[in-house]
Scaffold this motif. Structure first.
Motif, PDB file in Angstrom:
ATOM      1  N   THR A  17       0.602  -1.036   0.297  1.00  0.00           N
ATOM      2  CA  THR A  17      -0.362   0.076  -0.070  1.00  0.00           C
ATOM      3  C   THR A  17       0.990   1.240  -0.021  1.00  0.00           C
ATOM      4  OG1 THR A  17      -2.133  -1.261   0.858  1.00  0.00           O
ATOM      5  CG2 THR A  17      -1.864   1.035   1.294  1.00  0.00           C
TER       6      THR A  17
ATOM      7  N   THR B  49       2.435   1.293  -3.528  1.00  0.00           N
ATOM      8  CA  THR B  49       1.355   2.163  -4.347  1.00  0.00           C
ATOM      9  C   THR B  49       1.056   3.267  -4.392  1.00  0.00           C
ATOM     10  OG1 THR B  49       0.508   0.179  -4.465  1.00  0.00           O
ATOM     11  CG2 THR B  49      -0.817   1.879  -5.307  1.00  0.00           C
ATOM     12  N   THR B  50       0.713   4.315  -2.854  1.00  0.00           N
ATOM     13  CA  THR B  50       0.691   6.006  -2.533  1.00  0.00           C
ATOM     14  C   THR B  50       2.324   6.164  -3.294  1.00  0.00           C
ATOM     15  OG1 THR B  50      -0.343   4.689  -0.754  1.00  0.00           O
ATOM     16  CG2 THR B  50       0.456   6.789  -0.771  1.00  0.00           C
TER      17      THR B  50
ATOM     18  N   ALA C 203      -5.386   3.810  -2.903  1.00  0.00           N
ATOM     19  CA  ALA C 203      -4.424   2.875  -2.828  1.00  0.00           C
ATOM     20  C   ALA C 203      -4.974   1.572  -2.579  1.00  0.00           C
ATOM     21  CB  ALA C 203      -3.723   3.094  -2.519  1.00  0.00           C
TER      22      ALA C 203
ATOM     23  N   LEU D 143      -2.276   2.838 -12.867  1.00  0.00           N
ATOM     24  CA  LEU D 143      -1.937   1.933 -11.451  1.00  0.00           C
ATOM     25  C   LEU D 143      -2.220   0.688 -11.916  1.00  0.00           C
ATOM     26  CD1 LEU D 143      -2.480   2.297  -8.940  1.00  0.00           C
ATOM     27  CD2 LEU D 143      -4.963   2.908  -8.527  1.00  0.00           C
TER      28      LEU D 143
ATOM     29  N   ILE E 235       2.138   0.206 -11.975  1.00  0.00           N
ATOM     30  CA  ILE E 235       2.221   0.650 -10.929  1.00  0.00           C
ATOM     31  C   ILE E 235       1.805  -1.021  -9.616  1.00  0.00           C
ATOM     32  CG2 ILE E 235       1.343   1.723  -9.093  1.00  0.00           C
ATOM     33  CD1 ILE E 235       1.073   4.132 -10.277  1.00  0.00           C
ATOM     34  N   ARG E 236       0.489  -1.333 -10.078  1.00  0.00           N
ATOM     35  CA  ARG E 236       0.291  -2.527  -9.195  1.00  0.00           C
ATOM     36  C   ARG E 236       1.437  -3.396  -9.780  1.00  0.00           C
ATOM     37  NH1 ARG E 236      -3.046  -4.665  -5.885  1.00  0.00           N
ATOM     38  NH2 ARG E 236      -3.368  -7.193  -5.762  1.00  0.00           N
TER      39      ARG E 236
ATOM     40  N   VAL F 276       4.157  -4.186  -5.973  1.00  0.00           N
ATOM     41  CA  VAL F 276       2.637  -5.188  -5.439  1.00  0.00           C
ATOM     42  C   VAL F 276       3.582  -6.555  -6.247  1.00  0.00           C
ATOM     43  CG1 VAL F 276       0.698  -6.616  -5.329  1.00  0.00           C
ATOM     44  CG2 VAL F 276       0.771  -4.086  -5.586  1.00  0.00           C
TER      45      VAL F 276
END
Length: 491
Positions: free
Chosen positions: A100, A103-104, A130, A311, A315-316, A320
């Protein structure tokens, strides 16, 4: 009596809207668009088209959605349970907390550089978008359930990153800006909320279990209400102690999930229904708070669409994905977890926090968050079943079971064990009289296959997916688990 007919009209409209929201789940099975999105869009259109409908006050939205999230997180913890959580605790905590934060940070950097928002405003937007909501994923999958650790990680991630996102947003708004001192304040507030929330959840969960077992009530219908009241108490106590009430109720649910208690099945069914109702209420209220005119503005729609795509696709998967490396998931399971990070009610709730804080350009920021959520649920949500099939994800069909057979006892039974035979377990594909590892004093009393009771004989052949009820000494649980596989909660 002058208010009777207007009130009856209101009751009729609310009940009809609730019934349509419930039936939308049937429509979801056909069009593969999650029911929460249909409810959200319908509420947003209704408040625009019906003159008598108005946007609800911000405080009312926050309070209703907060109660709904308490129901959802507590039920999520009950469904997850300690045994499943323990098996995937490391990836859940890593993805839910570290994932989290990463991601933020990445989303904030993108929003800042791509659309020129100040670092503080970009961080507010990134914090809001997020958290994930795998409940939407499971809604789209319908009667299919993800097996293995990937499903557990998705459930656990949602329960963990919702309190993390809410605590981080509250800390940012309290700080009111970014500076060296503000970062220290934000970190201190966040650690305090997580620590106090976890402590209240652990202590409160254990106390609630004792309370459920030790204090009888005059009617079985009161037991679920008592559990619900206690969940609200845990939330309030943790919040008043400057902790995360959401984390407290989630942890308490986990600790209760696999434990036996009087009327446990009734309690679980009640909270499952309450969580479903909470999800409907949350999306209806959030939909009523959405202004469609704001969403169609170019400086809202374009940043929302672009940010949502970046995202989901960049990003994820990157950040992640890094957090999932130690988990050593199979490639198809890891890819499904990365794809299925859908957004839900919590990001929109966090967006409403931005509105309530009256930060600069708050209406635009809230609109961007809503667009990201709608894009995620519409685009990713509709593709989830196809992606699951493409990845050949291990899944099982979950058919409704409207009929039950059971025996009520005055005292807690000892030595009752329920298992689901897992593929490859020693019991899979073997007759009962061939289970030489089974202790002599263990008695298989019930076998259920494909919603049918099977006669229990020595020649009965067990298969993966069979539910087995075994009477044996409580100390033999681990031995039995090694023979059959996964235990079923609330034996």
């Amino acid at each position: 009596m002058t208010d009777t007919y207007p009130f009856a009209r209101l009751v009729l409209l609310v009940a009809a809207a609730g019934l349509l929201a419930l039936l939308s789940n049937r429509l979801t099975e056909r069009i593969r668009i999650p029911a929460p999105l249909l409810v959200l869009v319908a509420a947003a259109v209704a408040v625009k088209a019906i003159p008598d409908l108005h946007h609800p006050p911000e405080q009312l939205v926050e309070r209703l959605v907060t109660v709904a999230l308490i129901c959802i997180l507590f039920d999520g913890g009950l469904h997850l349970g300690w045994l499943k959580f323990r098996a995937a605790a490391a990836p859940i905590v890593t993805v839910g907390v570290l994932g989290t934060f990463l991601t933020t940070a990445a989303a904030a950097a993108f929003v800042h550089w791509a659309f020129g928002l100040s670092w503080f405003l970009a961080l507010l937007v990134a914090t809001a978008i997020a958290p994930t909501d795998p409940a939407v994923v499971f809604s789209v999958l319908g009667r299919r359930e993800v097996t293995g650790r990937s499903g557990t990680i998705l459930e656990g991630e949602s329960g963990a990153n919702d309190p993390v996102g809410i605590a981080l947003m509250a800390s940012l708004i309290a700080a009111g800006g970014l500076s060296a001192g503000a970062f220290g304040q934000i970190a201190g507030q966040f650690v305090l909320q997580m620590g106090v929330g976890a402590a209240v959840g652990i202590v409160g969960g254990r106390a609630l279990l004792w309370f459920m077992r030790a204090v009888p009530l005059p009617s079985e219908g009161l037991y679920p209400l008592r559990t619900f009241a206690c969940a609200l108490i845990l939330f309030g106590a943790a919040t008043l102690a400057h902790g995360s009430g959401f984390l407290a109720v989630f942890i308490a649910g986990i600790l209760l999930g696999d434990e036996r208690a009087p009327y446990k099945r009734e309690i679980e069914r009640f909270h499952s229904a309450l969580a479903s109702l909470g999800e409907i209420v949350a999306f209806v209220v959030l939909g009523l708070a959405v202004d469609l005119a704001v969403l169609t503005r170019a400086n809202v729609l374009i940043p929302g669409l672009v940010t949502g795509l970046v995202l989901a696709l960049v990003i994820r998967p990157v950040f992640v994905g890094l957090c999932l490396i130690p988990a050593r998931l199979a490639g198809n399971e890891r890819n499904f977890v990365l794809f299925a990070g859908l957004k839900g009610a919590v990001p929109i709730l966090l967006g409403s926090f931005i509105l309530a804080a009256h930060v600069p350009d708050a209406e635009r920021l809230y609109g961007i968050v809503v667009v990201v959520v709608v894009l995620s649920v519409l685009l990713q949500g509709s593709l989830v079943p196809a992606v699951a099939r493409l990845l050949r994800l291990p899944m099982r069909e979950v058919e409704p079971e409207p009929w039950a057979i059971g025996v009520r006892l005055r005292n807690e039974p000892e030595g009752v064990h329920r298992f689901t035979v897992t593929p490859g377990a020693p019991a899979d594909g073997h007759r009962i009289d061939e289970l030489h590892a089974l202790p002599e004093d263990a008695w298989i009393s019930l076998v259920v296959r494909a919603d049918r009771l099977l006669p229990v004989r020595g020649s009965s052949l067990l298969q993966a997916g069979d539910e087995v009820l075994v009477l044996a000494d409580p100390d033999l649980h681990d031995v039995l688990a090694a023979t059959f596989g996964n235990p079923v909660s609330s034996a």
